[in-house]
Design an enzyme around this catalytic site. Structure first.
Site, short mmCIF file in Angstrom:
data_model
loop_
_atom_site.label_atom_id
_atom_site.label_comp_id
_atom_site.label_asym_id
_atom_site.label_seq_id
_atom_site.Cartn_x
_atom_site.Cartn_y
_atom_site.Cartn_z
N GLY B 12 -2.40 3.32 -11.03
CA GLY B 12 -3.28 2.62 -10.10
C GLY B 12 -4.36 3.56 -9.63
O GLY B 12 -4.72 4.51 -10.34
N LYS B 105 5.63 6.57 0.59
CA LYS B 105 6.15 6.77 1.95
C LYS B 105 7.35 5.89 2.25
O LYS B 105 8.28 6.30 2.91
CB LYS B 105 5.07 6.55 3.00
CG LYS B 105 4.53 5.15 3.03
CD LYS B 105 3.25 5.08 3.80
CE LYS B 105 2.33 4.02 3.24
NZ LYS B 105 1.88 4.19 1.86
N GLU B 129 3.25 15.23 0.05
CA GLU B 129 2.14 15.37 0.99
C GLU B 129 1.32 14.09 1.10
O GLU B 129 0.87 13.71 2.18
CB GLU B 129 1.23 16.53 0.56
CG GLU B 129 0.00 16.76 1.40
CD GLU B 129 0.30 17.28 2.81
OE1 GLU B 129 0.30 16.46 3.73
OE2 GLU B 129 0.56 18.49 2.97
N LYS B 205 5.36 6.38 8.14
CA LYS B 205 4.70 7.69 8.20
C LYS B 205 5.21 8.51 9.40
O LYS B 205 5.39 9.72 9.31
CB LYS B 205 3.19 7.51 8.26
CG LYS B 205 2.65 6.98 6.92
CD LYS B 205 1.24 6.43 7.07
CE LYS B 205 0.71 5.93 5.73
NZ LYS B 205 -0.53 5.15 5.90
#
Lengths: 428, 428
Positions: B12, B105, B129, B205
């Site tokens: 993607g 995430k 990260e 997050k």
């Protein structure tokens, strides 16, 4: 748990902060590094001076040999300042196989390359996160997080003293002299403020940032440095009216694949994040060709913020000791860039002129601008006093060599003198 | 120079960005890491789909085994999204001794701990990260630069979609519905925006940030999550009048040594840097007991910014391979904190009420406030329509349990309903 013993050279604000954090956060540091960190010896100039930090269990000495010749000490923290003695001590520490952490920007900006190769030769770490922008972890972030990006520009407020002065002038309408005095009273500026207000401190930091962001060693004489000494209230007010704030910025940027590094007062659009950085705070904007614009903001100085950057070096060196990976350079990026020529570096400029109030002056001005192929976007004339008018203008983009020619020509005229010539950051 | 071969799962926007940066910045990456990095194989769902990125020299396959069973591939980049299949592939990669980098995430927030221990067991690196705040290198910065500090609070704008919507509402006076539609048209919001607007993405997050900043694993049900769905123009306007901007913030903070994690609309004073973060950008404010307040700002999403965070993981893992130091956790801080109780977490609150416009309502309101020992600092009543008035107020500090009681009691009344109850960040 094994213990790593540390020697500290200097016990000013940063040195005291290092001892304080090592003690207060001992448990977390051991949790993360797997080692107990102990300050064994601190070298000071004056043994009798009263200290604000608890020194229980720490040897206090005025003989640097007690650190440099102590085989138990694996890590030396240099926070004494000055260049020559600090350099000698750091060299001796490295030659004795000790890892070195320093907050000494003057030293690193001036003698960085030779100290770095000495460290490498002896398999030692040499770290200096605290040398740039106090509490902002900018160097390690560039190393770790921009390794695969191509940095196009680093610009920032890297001197807290001048940013405090500019904030007083911009927000409170203070004069330069009053703002400086207030900075001195609060301890943000020294009695002799030369290093800060003439941009020298900022230039040292830009030399180090340029090394990290662009892999290029530049020397002090290759940085174009202007300070904020004597900046005029009238120019602050005029900039404000036009939608700008004047800040002392360091800018290192790629221009046609060449590097340009400068420090000077710059008109920053009020809408940009840098314009909002107040008082003694620092901020660095890093623009990468992939990531775009990022900004790192924090306290630019102070006991604990700067000490925290020293501590990030201490924990990082400790991890390297644990993993057996010491001796790699703090920054491992090198790139043989050439310096940009003055004709390549273009900006809009803000010019402020004192002009004898008699007919024909504007014609002379526009003739000179036209001669060097420059033009202005905005111009205002106001009465300065009985004899002189003040002419302020923002030009279209022109090169530094165009600017220099124009300023020289204008200053040759008896009727016109150039009071200020500052870069203008474009709106985005 | 040795070559390290990489397999990518998913092509993607982020996957394409990774390929692009690896190609465009190959020279700098080799300069820094001492290795050539080569994408050998990319696994996609649909082999026939046209791709915008040049795939010359790269195997394109729809069979994940071509990456997971290829002994030449040392590093796997998972950018396919979804939880179950991604988890299965990552587990297989780790078991095969491959280092893994993911931007996922949801997966890390949900199954992080088990994947992290699987990686450790097999001596592999597992980095993520890019899972938090797109282009902002916040996780590695916390690990490296806050190791010796004690973080007190992490608060931030960590969801670009909702910040875009709030910016449209705050700046342009758009309604929630119009702002959402505009976000969808621009591709910032998905057709089903639930994950973003209900705060779920931000909560994932915050779970990861809490792990890094406080060393504590919290689960989704331990995060108090409110979204921005249906936020009212009237509340935006009232907040503005009072000097605030409403933003969707994630906040993880220590309260009496306990941890509290929440996501929800918050009134941010216009003078604070977070109030100025516009559109799809993200910003994270980290407050350390030593360093004070620092802020990290950058693009929250997008092909190249997010890919750059993946690349910072790739270069970091490469350095570990070179130095023989793989297998250490991305985050090595653990701390057994307890969750804060609702009675410990205090804020001023903004309350917006719909009140039947007849005498005696204000008395009922103040009686209930008094019953729970709460009081207000500001209160405004305006006409809503023929029958109802709108009462907006900012309270003095009160605990979440006080708030919950008051809201419950008010909603029990036929004449009053609570339209909004948002935290207010104190001025500094």
């Amino acid at each position: 748990m094994e213990t790593i013993k540390i020697g500290i050279l200097g016990l000013g604000t940063v040195g005291s902060g290092v001892i304080r954090i090592l003690r207060d956060h001992a448990e977390k540091i051991s949790n993360i590094t797997g080692r107990r960190l102990e300050v064994k010896t601190v070298v000071v100039h004056n043994l009798k001076k009263k200290r604000s930090v608890d020194l229980t269990g720490i040897n206090l000495t005025d003989n640097a040999d007690d650190v440099l010749c102590d085989d138990e000490i694996q890590m030396v923290v240099e926070v004494m300042g000055t260049v020559n003695t600090a350099k000698e001590y750091i060299e001796r520490a490295l030659k004795a196989g000790k890892h070195v952490i320093t907050a000494n920007k003057d030293l690193i900006a001036t003698h960085g390359p030779e100290l770095i190769s000495l460290a490498k030769e002896h398999g030692c770490d040499l770290c200096y996160e605290a040398s740039v922008a106090g509490g902002i972890p900018i160097l390690r972030t560039i190393v770790n997080s921009f390794a695969a990006d191509r940095i196009i520009e680093v610009r920032g407020i890297v001197n807290g003293t001048t940013n405090y002065i500019m904030t007083q002038m911009n927000k409170n309408g203070a004069s330069y002299e009053d703002a400086l005095e207030s900075a001195q009273e609060l301890g943000f500026a020294e009695a002799d403020p030369t290093n800060d207000v003439d941009g020298i401190d900022a230039a040292y930091k830009m030399i180090i940032l340029t090394q990290f962001a662009f892999g290029k060693d530049v020397t002090m004489d290759q940085v174009k440095v202007k300070g904020i000494r004597g900046i005029q209230k009238a120019d602050i007010a005029e900039a404000k009216r036009l939608g700008y704030v004047i800040k002392l910025l360091g800018i290192a940027k790629l221009v046609n694949g060449h590097i340009d590094v400068s420090v000077g007062p710059v008109l920053v659009p009020q809408t940009q994040p840098l314009a909002a950085i107040q008082n003694e705070n620092n901020a660095v904007v890093v623009t990468g060709s992939a990531v775009g614009e990022t900004m790192f903001y924090g306290p630019g100085a102070g006991e604990l913020p700067t000490a925290n950057s020293v501590l990030s070096d201490i924990t990082s060196v400790t991890k390297n000791i644990v993993m057996g990976t010491t001796g790699f350079s703090f920054n491992d990026y090198t790139n043989e860039l050439e310096l940009a020529d003055d004709s390549e570096v273009v900006y809009p400029y803000y010019l402020s002129l004192q002009v004898l109030d008699k007919p024909g002056q504007m014609l002379k001005l526009t003739e000179i601008m036209t001669e060097y192929d420059a033009s202005f976007r905005l111009i205002t004339q106001t009465q300065m006093n009985d004899r002189f008018a003040r002419v302020s203008m923002v030009t279209h983009e022109m090169s530094e060599s165009q600017l220099n020619h124009i300023v020289e020509k204008l200053n040759e005229l008896e009727e016109i003198s150039v009071l200020a010539a500052y870069k203008v950051l474009p709106e985005k």
